[in-house]
Design a protein around this motif. Structure first.
Motif, PDB file in Angstrom:
ATOM      1  N   VAL A  51       0.824  -1.208   0.000  1.00 22.19           N
ATOM      2  CA  VAL A  51       0.000   0.000   0.000  1.00 22.19           C
ATOM      3  C   VAL A  51       0.854   1.252   0.000  1.00 22.19           C
ATOM      4  O   VAL A  51       0.362   2.339  -0.293  1.00 22.19           O
ATOM      5  CB  VAL A  51      -1.007   0.022   1.174  1.00 22.19           C
ATOM      6  CG1 VAL A  51      -1.998  -1.101   1.050  1.00 22.19           C
ATOM      7  CG2 VAL A  51      -0.301  -0.028   2.502  1.00 22.19           C
ATOM      8  N   GLY A  52       2.141   1.120   0.325  1.00 17.06           N
ATOM      9  CA  GLY A  52       3.062   2.249   0.252  1.00 17.06           C
ATOM     10  C   GLY A  52       2.651   3.432   1.119  1.00 17.06           C
ATOM     11  O   GLY A  52       2.018   3.291   2.154  1.00 17.06           O
ATOM     12  N   ASP A  53       3.030   4.621   0.655  1.00 17.85           N
ATOM     13  CA  ASP A  53       2.758   5.842   1.397  1.00 17.85           C
ATOM     14  C   ASP A  53       1.502   6.557   0.921  1.00 17.85           C
ATOM     15  O   ASP A  53       1.209   7.651   1.385  1.00 17.85           O
ATOM     16  CB  ASP A  53       3.943   6.810   1.275  1.00 17.85           C
ATOM     17  CG  ASP A  53       5.185   6.281   1.963  1.00 17.85           C
ATOM     18  OD1 ASP A  53       5.031   5.489   2.906  1.00 17.85           O
ATOM     19  OD2 ASP A  53       6.293   6.655   1.553  1.00 17.85           O
ATOM     20  N   GLY A  54       0.771   5.961   0.006  1.00 21.07           N
ATOM     21  CA  GLY A  54      -0.427   6.603  -0.541  1.00 21.07           C
ATOM     22  C   GLY A  54      -1.434   7.034   0.507  1.00 21.07           C
ATOM     23  O   GLY A  54      -1.861   8.194   0.518  1.00 21.07           O
ATOM     24  N   PRO A  55      -1.818   6.140   1.419  1.00 17.61           N
ATOM     25  CA  PRO A  55      -2.795   6.553   2.427  1.00 17.61           C
ATOM     26  C   PRO A  55      -2.319   7.717   3.285  1.00 17.61           C
ATOM     27  O   PRO A  55      -3.085   8.649   3.547  1.00 17.61           O
ATOM     28  CB  PRO A  55      -2.984   5.293   3.277  1.00 17.61           C
ATOM     29  CG  PRO A  55      -2.599   4.166   2.399  1.00 17.61           C
ATOM     30  CD  PRO A  55      -1.517   4.704   1.513  1.00 17.61           C
ATOM     31  N   ALA A  56      -1.063   7.697   3.697  1.00 12.45           N
ATOM     32  CA  ALA A  56      -0.551   8.776   4.554  1.00 12.45           C
ATOM     33  C   ALA A  56      -0.530  10.102   3.806  1.00 12.45           C
ATOM     34  O   ALA A  56      -0.900  11.142   4.363  1.00 12.45           O
ATOM     35  CB  ALA A  56       0.847   8.429   5.053  1.00 12.45           C
ATOM     36  N   ALA A  57      -0.132  10.074   2.547  1.00 11.56           N
ATOM     37  CA  ALA A  57      -0.071  11.318   1.770  1.00 11.56           C
ATOM     38  C   ALA A  57      -1.464  11.905   1.561  1.00 11.56           C
ATOM     39  O   ALA A  57      -1.675  13.109   1.762  1.00 11.56           O
ATOM     40  CB  ALA A  57       0.597  11.052   0.426  1.00 11.56           C
ATOM     41  N   PHE A  58      -2.405  11.070   1.159  1.00 14.10           N
ATOM     42  CA  PHE A  58      -3.762  11.577   0.937  1.00 14.10           C
ATOM     43  C   PHE A  58      -4.406  12.060   2.228  1.00 14.10           C
ATOM     44  O   PHE A  58      -5.075  13.095   2.242  1.00 14.10           O
ATOM     45  CB  PHE A  58      -4.638  10.520   0.265  1.00 14.10           C
ATOM     46  CG  PHE A  58      -4.376  10.389  -1.196  1.00 14.10           C
ATOM     47  CD1 PHE A  58      -4.633  11.447  -2.057  1.00 14.10           C
ATOM     48  CD2 PHE A  58      -3.877   9.224  -1.727  1.00 14.10           C
ATOM     49  CE1 PHE A  58      -4.387  11.344  -3.410  1.00 14.10           C
ATOM     50  CE2 PHE A  58      -3.628   9.109  -3.076  1.00 14.10           C
ATOM     51  CZ  PHE A  58      -3.883  10.170  -3.919  1.00 14.10           C
TER      52      PHE A  58
END
Length: 125
Positions: A51-58
């Motif tokens: 899932v990478g950093d996508g959730p944190a960035a959004f």
């Protein structure tokens, strides 16, 4: 574990309850935001999902916009001293991002499993 023939849990159920996206057991997380390596019930390899950093960035962008709007509203309505803004908005922002990170990561891993998402590859002709 869900009985055979039962559909897998929805992304919303996975996110809210920390369920395995395949069998529905509560085995998705090892800690607050860290996934387990495998589902203890069905053996699904959760380490293969990314899932990478996508959730944190959004979440940072979305929650940041909401916090800025609230801070502007408070400033224009009450004109409090600067330290009030620091005491209000820093902990609220941190709590909102960290609190919703678990939900966002679980929803994303559920969607990745459901759609059999994988890294893009160039197809040989």
């Amino acid at each position: 574990m869900t009985p055979p023939g039962t559909p897998p849990p929805t992304p919303t159920e996975v996110a809210l309850q920390g369920l395995c996206p395949r069998c529905g057991s509560r085995t998705l997380f090892r800690s607050w935001t860290q996934f387990a390596d495998r589902c203890g019930a069905c053996g699904l390899d959760l380490s293969s999902f990314n899932v990478g950093d996508g959730p944190a960035a959004f979440l940072t962008l979305i929650i940041g916009a909401v916090i800025v709007a609230l801070a502007i509203t408070v400033e224009l309505s009450f004109s409090p001293p600067f330290w009030v803004h620091i005491i209000l908005w820093l902990p609220l922002t941190a709590a909102a991002v960290i609190g919703s990170l678990r939900l966002a990561k679980a929803a994303l891993i559920s969607l990745e499993f459901r759609n059999a998402a994988a890294e893009g590859r160039i197809k040989d002709r």
